[in-house]
Every structure is written in C-alpha cells, then in structure tokens.
Design an enzyme around this catalytic site. Structure first.
Site, PDB file in Angstrom:
ATOM      1  N   HIS A   1      11.808   8.125  13.468  1.00 29.46           N
ATOM      2  CA  HIS A   1      10.698   7.200  13.171  1.00 29.46           C
ATOM      3  C   HIS A   1       9.330   7.912  13.248  1.00 29.46           C
ATOM      4  O   HIS A   1       8.474   7.567  14.069  1.00 29.46           O
ATOM      5  CB  HIS A   1      10.743   5.989  14.125  1.00 29.46           C
TER       6      HIS A   1
ATOM      7  N   GLU B   1      16.538   1.520  17.974  1.00 30.94           N
ATOM      8  CA  GLU B   1      15.801   2.775  18.181  1.00 30.94           C
ATOM      9  C   GLU B   1      15.491   2.931  19.660  1.00 30.94           C
ATOM     10  O   GLU B   1      15.108   1.954  20.295  1.00 30.94           O
ATOM     11  CB  GLU B   1      14.506   2.764  17.359  1.00 30.94           C
TER      12      GLU B   1
ATOM     13  N   THR C   1      12.177   4.313   5.165  1.00 29.70           N
ATOM     14  CA  THR C   1      11.145   4.639   6.166  1.00 29.70           C
ATOM     15  C   THR C   1      10.443   3.351   6.606  1.00 29.70           C
ATOM     16  O   THR C   1       9.348   3.409   7.168  1.00 29.70           O
ATOM     17  CB  THR C   1      10.102   5.638   5.615  1.00 29.70           C
TER      18      THR C   1
ATOM     19  N   ARG D   1       0.824  -1.226   0.000  1.00 29.30           N
ATOM     20  CA  ARG D   1       0.000   0.000   0.000  1.00 29.30           C
ATOM     21  C   ARG D   1       0.853   1.269   0.000  1.00 29.30           C
ATOM     22  O   ARG D   1       0.605   2.197  -0.770  1.00 29.30           O
ATOM     23  CB  ARG D   1      -0.867   0.048   1.252  1.00 29.30           C
ATOM     24  N   ILE D   2       1.856   1.291   0.878  1.00 26.43           N
ATOM     25  CA  ILE D   2       2.635   2.544   1.015  1.00 26.43           C
ATOM     26  C   ILE D   2       3.522   2.748  -0.214  1.00 26.43           C
ATOM     27  O   ILE D   2       3.656   3.867  -0.718  1.00 26.43           O
ATOM     28  CB  ILE D   2       3.459   2.551   2.326  1.00 26.43           C
TER      29      ILE D   2
ATOM     30  N   ARG E   1      12.048  -0.279   8.037  1.00 20.11           N
ATOM     31  CA  ARG E   1      12.661  -0.709   9.298  1.00 20.11           C
ATOM     32  C   ARG E   1      14.169  -0.687   9.123  1.00 20.11           C
ATOM     33  O   ARG E   1      14.689  -1.076   8.056  1.00 20.11           O
ATOM     34  CB  ARG E   1      12.226  -2.133   9.679  1.00 20.11           C
TER      35      ARG E   1
END
Ligand code: GLV
Length: 320
Positions: free
Chosen positions: A286, A267, A236, A157-158, A238
């Site tokens: 993030h 992170e 963007t 989707r992204i 992982r």
C-alpha cells in the site's frame, strides 16, 4: 481554552509543531504499530479533534464515545475506514486529503502496471538467484504496454492522471465510471463503456474507484471470466473491491495472465495469503502515495483541515 487533538501515529515534527501552535495534543507515539482500539476509544472521549490514518477504524461504536469531537481529519483520500453516516449524525466534520496525492498515486499505478507486464520482480529474482544462464529467446517474456488497451474503472482525479500517462504510451483507453466525462474523453481519446465491455476489451484493467458498499467485490469470478486470458489486473484503490479468492483462482487457472496489487482486503496482508504464492502476482505494501514530498503534503493538508474545522471554519476538503 485550547482544544485538544489526538494524533493516532507519529507524524513529521513540523506538522506536529503546526498543530501545537493552536491545540494541545496527545499522540500515539509509534511509527509502525497502529493505536490499539481500547486506547483510541479512551482518547476519543476527551478530545475536540482526531487526526487519524486509514489504518484506524472509526465506526459507530467508537464514535459513541466521542462526546466532544468536532472533527476527524483523515490523512488519506479514501475514507472507507470512517463511518461517515454515524459521524454526520453526531455533527462531526470529516475531512480527507485529495488532490495532493493524485500524480504520485498515478505514477505508482503505472509503475506497477509496467512491473507486472514486464515481470520485473521475477526477472530481478531470477538474476539474484543465479538463474540467468544466458540470453534466451523466450525467457521472462511479458506483455506489451505500448499499443495495448487499458480499461480504467473509476475516472476520478487519479484515473484521469493514469490515463494521461497511458496516452504517452500510445495505449487505447476504455473507461467505466458512474458519470461520463465527455471533455476528458476527447482530450485523452478514451471510450466510455459499461463494465462488461471494458472487461472483455482490455489488456490491462486498472481499478481506480473508491471503496463503497456498491464497489465491494465489484470484480469477482464472473468478471474474471469475461477478461482476456492475456489480461492483467492492477489494483491500487482498495483490496475489498476485488474478491481475492476469485482472483487467486483466476490467476492459478490462467483465466487472466497476471495481477499487480498495492492493496489487500486485509492489511497488512497475511503471509499465508495464497496470492503471495503465485509468480504472476506483483505485491506492494500500500505505497500508492508514498513519495516523501506527497506524504508531507498529505500530512500538512490533514493538519490544515483539522485546524480550520476546530475553529469552526470550513476546511479545504470536507467529506461531511
Ligand atoms: C491511500 O490509499 C489513500 O486513500 O490516501
């Protein structure tokens, strides 16, 4: 008996109220500190529902304590923080929040691409640092976005939403994905390639694929050696998909031109991470899905998923 839910971080009051209508809750009442593992271990042993974030590691060991748990609702689209196999074995439903964050994350990815290509952070620092002496022909010159070739790794989707934005900038597009998407390809005028062809041919390489054992360190030394010296890597998705040591060397040695990173292997990223010393790296904490509206939608969808599963109904987005 009302079920009990443990919420691993302070979430918006209206979402808490929604859960409280149907469940008793306990919550790690902090905004900036993740729940300590020993606290989570204790809490998970006595609840039917867990509402958690991507910052919580829900592994086999912790799930062994979860004797009553029916559902883990992750307030994220990615679920690499959860041992899905172990959850499935225990009959625990796992849910996530896809869809609602697609456009916002694609916006951020394109913003990061532009900021990196046109050196926005360096330029702003130059001005504020008193180094803007005059307009100068080649000062702070970057890479063109318009007309360049964008390689998208992962056409979910992204990835597709990113491609729509790129189309508006007249970019040429290559994509690499497990399966070919002929309709999208036609609509957006993209070309399906293998990974090496994409790396060789792209001016921008954007990582939009989930983090799995198969995508761990997908991009490393060999892959950087195939990329153009003028190319830019954007991640963007992982951090673990890219080998950070190899990325540092590729950037330092001019094998690639720059990188824009919203995600890191560890992170929050350690401040002594060598990537933070390079001027040609734009770093973000993030924030892909971090718009007010989208974070509210994610929090609400995670609550809906949780409440449906706890009542033995089918949640909107089931992972397992
Ligand atoms: C954010 O990274 C998410 O997976 O939702």
């Amino acid at each position: 008996m009302r079920p009990t839910v443990y919420i691993t971080r302070r979430i918006p009051d209206e979402i808490i109220a929604k859960i409280v209508e149907q469940c008793d809750i306990r919550m790690w009442d902090e905004t900036d500190i993740p729940v300590p593992r020993n606290v989570l271990e204790k809490e998970i042993s006595s609840v039917e529902g867990l509402y958690c974030l991507l910052t919580e590691t829900i592994d086999r060991e912790i799930l062994a304590k979860a004797s009553r748990l029916k559902v883990i609702s992750n307030m994220a689209v990615g679920y690499n923080n959860i041992d899905i196999k172990a959850a499935k074995e225990k009959g625990i439903t796992v849910t996530n929040t896809p869809g609602v964050l697609t456009e916002t994350t694609a916006d951020l990815t394109f913003a990061l691409l532009m900021a990196t290509a046109r050196r926005l952070i360096e330029s702003s620092d130059c001005l504020r640092g008193g180094n803007w002496k005059t307009w100068s022909p080649m000062q702070l010159t970057g890479q063109d976005i318009y007309g360049a070739t964008l390689g998208i790794i992962g056409m979910g989707r992204i990835g597709a939403s990113l491609a729509k934005r790129a189309k508006g900038f007249d970019m040429n597009m290559l994509y690499y994905n497990r399966s070919q998407k002929p309709e999208l390809e036609k609509e957006l005028n993209m070309k399906y390639t293998d990974l090496d062809t994409l790396l060789r041919g792209s001016d921008f390489v954007c990582i939009m694929t989930p983090y799995t054992p198969q995508t761990r360190n997908l991009i490393g030394k060999r892959e950087f050696s195939l990329m153009k010296k003028s190319s830019i890597l954007i991640n963007t998705a992982r951090g673990g998909i890219v080998n950070e040591n190899d990325l540092f060397q590729a950037l330092r040695d001019g094998e690639i031109w720059a990188a824009g990173l919203d995600v890191f292997e560890q992170e929050p990223v350690c401040l002594d991470n060598p990537l933070l010393t390079l001027p040609n790296v734009v770093t973000l904490p993030h924030i892909g899905s971090a718009s007010i509206k989208t974070r509210m939608k994610m929090a609400e969808l995670a609550a809906d998923n949780l409440l449906l599963a706890i009542k033995n109904q089918t949640p909107k987005h089931v992972v397992v």
